[in-house]
Write a protein that holds these residues in place. Sequence first.
Motif, mmCIF file in Angstrom:
data_model
loop_
_atom_site.group_PDB
_atom_site.id
_atom_site.type_symbol
_atom_site.label_atom_id
_atom_site.label_comp_id
_atom_site.label_asym_id
_atom_site.label_seq_id
_atom_site.Cartn_x
_atom_site.Cartn_y
_atom_site.Cartn_z
ATOM 1 N N GLN A 287 0.813 -1.212 0.000
ATOM 2 C CA GLN A 287 0.000 0.000 0.000
ATOM 3 C C GLN A 287 0.851 1.269 0.000
ATOM 4 N N LYS A 288 1.928 1.271 0.785
ATOM 5 C CA LYS A 288 2.786 2.461 0.867
ATOM 6 C C LYS A 288 4.030 2.217 0.025
ATOM 7 N N VAL A 289 4.232 3.058 -0.988
ATOM 8 C CA VAL A 289 5.275 2.822 -1.989
ATOM 9 C C VAL A 289 6.223 4.022 -2.083
ATOM 10 N N VAL A 290 7.518 3.734 -2.154
ATOM 11 C CA VAL A 290 8.524 4.751 -2.461
ATOM 12 C C VAL A 290 9.195 4.370 -3.770
ATOM 13 N N ILE A 291 9.187 5.286 -4.732
ATOM 14 C CA ILE A 291 9.844 5.069 -6.022
ATOM 15 C C ILE A 291 11.102 5.914 -6.074
ATOM 16 N N VAL A 292 12.238 5.273 -6.275
ATOM 17 C CA VAL A 292 13.516 5.971 -6.388
ATOM 18 C C VAL A 292 13.797 6.182 -7.863
ATOM 19 N N GLY A 293 13.748 7.431 -8.299
ATOM 20 C CA GLY A 293 13.947 7.763 -9.701
ATOM 21 C C GLY A 293 12.729 8.471 -10.258
ATOM 22 N N ILE B 287 11.176 9.893 -5.310
ATOM 23 C CA ILE B 287 12.432 10.521 -4.889
ATOM 24 C C ILE B 287 13.342 10.659 -6.101
ATOM 25 N N ASP B 288 13.914 11.855 -6.268
ATOM 26 C CA ASP B 288 14.818 12.057 -7.397
ATOM 27 C C ASP B 288 15.930 13.011 -7.015
ATOM 28 N N ARG B 289 17.128 12.752 -7.528
ATOM 29 C CA ARG B 289 18.285 13.586 -7.206
ATOM 30 C C ARG B 289 18.237 14.945 -7.887
ATOM 31 N N LYS B 290 17.499 15.046 -8.991
ATOM 32 C CA LYS B 290 17.470 16.289 -9.751
ATOM 33 C C LYS B 290 16.481 17.302 -9.155
ATOM 34 N N LYS B 291 16.591 18.522 -9.644
ATOM 35 C CA LYS B 291 15.728 19.594 -9.148
ATOM 36 C C LYS B 291 14.289 19.407 -9.608
ATOM 37 N N GLU B 292 14.113 18.869 -10.826
ATOM 38 C CA GLU B 292 12.780 18.687 -11.386
ATOM 39 C C GLU B 292 12.650 17.255 -11.915
ATOM 40 N N VAL B 293 11.477 16.686 -11.759
ATOM 41 C CA VAL B 293 11.258 15.314 -12.200
ATOM 42 C C VAL B 293 10.772 15.279 -13.645
ATOM 43 N N LEU C 152 20.227 6.639 0.008
ATOM 44 C CA LEU C 152 21.483 6.129 0.537
ATOM 45 C C LEU C 152 21.456 4.622 0.742
ATOM 46 N N SER C 153 20.302 4.098 1.149
ATOM 47 C CA SER C 153 20.201 2.659 1.364
ATOM 48 C C SER C 153 18.737 2.256 1.411
ATOM 49 N N ALA C 154 18.490 0.975 1.182
ATOM 50 C CA ALA C 154 17.139 0.432 1.269
ATOM 51 C C ALA C 154 17.246 -0.989 1.790
ATOM 52 N N ASP C 155 16.530 -1.273 2.855
ATOM 53 C CA ASP C 155 16.602 -2.595 3.457
ATOM 54 C C ASP C 155 15.260 -2.939 4.077
ATOM 55 N N ASN C 156 14.696 -4.081 3.673
ATOM 56 C CA ASN C 156 13.371 -4.480 4.142
ATOM 57 C C ASN C 156 12.355 -3.385 3.851
ATOM 58 N N ASN C 157 11.770 -2.783 4.876
ATOM 59 C CA ASN C 157 10.759 -1.750 4.659
ATOM 60 C C ASN C 157 11.276 -0.353 4.961
ATOM 61 N N GLU C 158 12.592 -0.188 5.000
ATOM 62 C CA GLU C 158 13.177 1.087 5.416
ATOM 63 C C GLU C 158 14.096 1.619 4.329
ATOM 64 N N ILE C 159 13.946 2.895 4.020
ATOM 65 C CA ILE C 159 14.803 3.545 3.037
ATOM 66 C C ILE C 159 15.368 4.820 3.643
ATOM 67 N N THR C 160 16.675 5.025 3.485
ATOM 68 C CA THR C 160 17.342 6.211 4.021
ATOM 69 C C THR C 160 17.608 7.186 2.889
ATOM 70 N N ILE C 161 17.148 8.419 3.050
ATOM 71 C CA ILE C 161 17.301 9.428 2.007
ATOM 72 C C ILE C 161 17.981 10.670 2.577
ATOM 73 N N GLN C 162 18.531 11.478 1.666
ATOM 74 C CA GLN C 162 19.195 12.720 2.068
ATOM 75 C C GLN C 162 18.872 13.806 1.057
ATOM 76 N N THR C 163 18.408 14.939 1.536
ATOM 77 C CA THR C 163 18.002 16.054 0.679
ATOM 78 C C THR C 163 18.972 17.213 0.816
ATOM 79 N N ASP C 164 19.601 17.606 -0.306
ATOM 80 C CA ASP C 164 20.453 18.800 -0.359
ATOM 81 C C ASP C 164 21.452 18.901 0.786
ATOM 82 N N LEU D 61 12.560 6.724 5.722
ATOM 83 C CA LEU D 61 11.167 6.559 5.344
ATOM 84 C C LEU D 61 10.818 5.074 5.443
ATOM 85 N N PHE D 62 9.559 4.815 5.683
ATOM 86 C CA PHE D 62 9.110 3.428 5.768
ATOM 87 C C PHE D 62 8.087 3.164 4.673
ATOM 88 N N ALA D 63 8.240 2.037 4.015
ATOM 89 C CA ALA D 63 7.361 1.704 2.890
ATOM 90 C C ALA D 63 7.148 0.203 2.829
#
Length: 227
Positions: free
Chosen positions: A113-119, A141-147, A177-189, A196-198
């Motif tokens: 139900q809860k989804v994180v898309i990297v890219g 989630i995207d590294r660029k300024k605009e998707v 930065l990493s993704a494991d099981n239901n946990e994803i670590t992100i960093q902004t600027d 985040l949990f997904a």
Amino acid sequence: GMEAAAELAERGHHVVLCEKEMTLGGAMRYAQYVPFKKKVDQLMHTMIERLQRSSAEIRLNTEVTPELAKEIGPDVIVAALGSKPNFPDFMMCGSQNVMMALDVFTNLEKVGQKVVIVGGGLVGCELALQLAQLGKQVTVIDRKKEVCRDASFLYREGLLMELEKVSVAIRSNTSCLSADNNEITIQTDGQQPVKLFADTIIAATGFSPLDDEAEQFRELSYDFWKI
């Protein structure tokens, strides 16, 4: 590949089209799983019908090797091998909750139900829209300024409006930065990393052309073209 084969056959060349899968279409085959891309699916079938009407020889379940190319002995080789999905470092953990974008289309029942898309390219944004329309809670989630900068202007504007309608959350300037099981670590600027949990984490991190695979055929014919 289909377009090149049909066009060349219609111009009078003897064309042999080899496809390693059981069906033609390449990446266009995924359009059948996306409700708002039905016309792309129709286009694919129209191209296949045109090819079948031409004089081109179609060989399915046939992966071209240098040995086969030498056996056929063509004057020209046209390499239309496509690309492969980039395998991001954060997927090395091998978590069962992490999926590649292309695998989602044929495994929608495995998406939580809860989804994180990297890219946040075209693939990631279209997938986000499809999942949100199915009632999923989606974050992109995207590294660029605009998707979605790899889409045409008008299509991009329409896609962004549709994403807003279904409340897809977009986090730009953000790295995974990493993704494991239901946990994803992100960093902004350059800020402190956050978690985040997904239920499902999807990698839509682009594609790389199969250049090395194509280059092995360059010296095996009088002329060589890479699509």
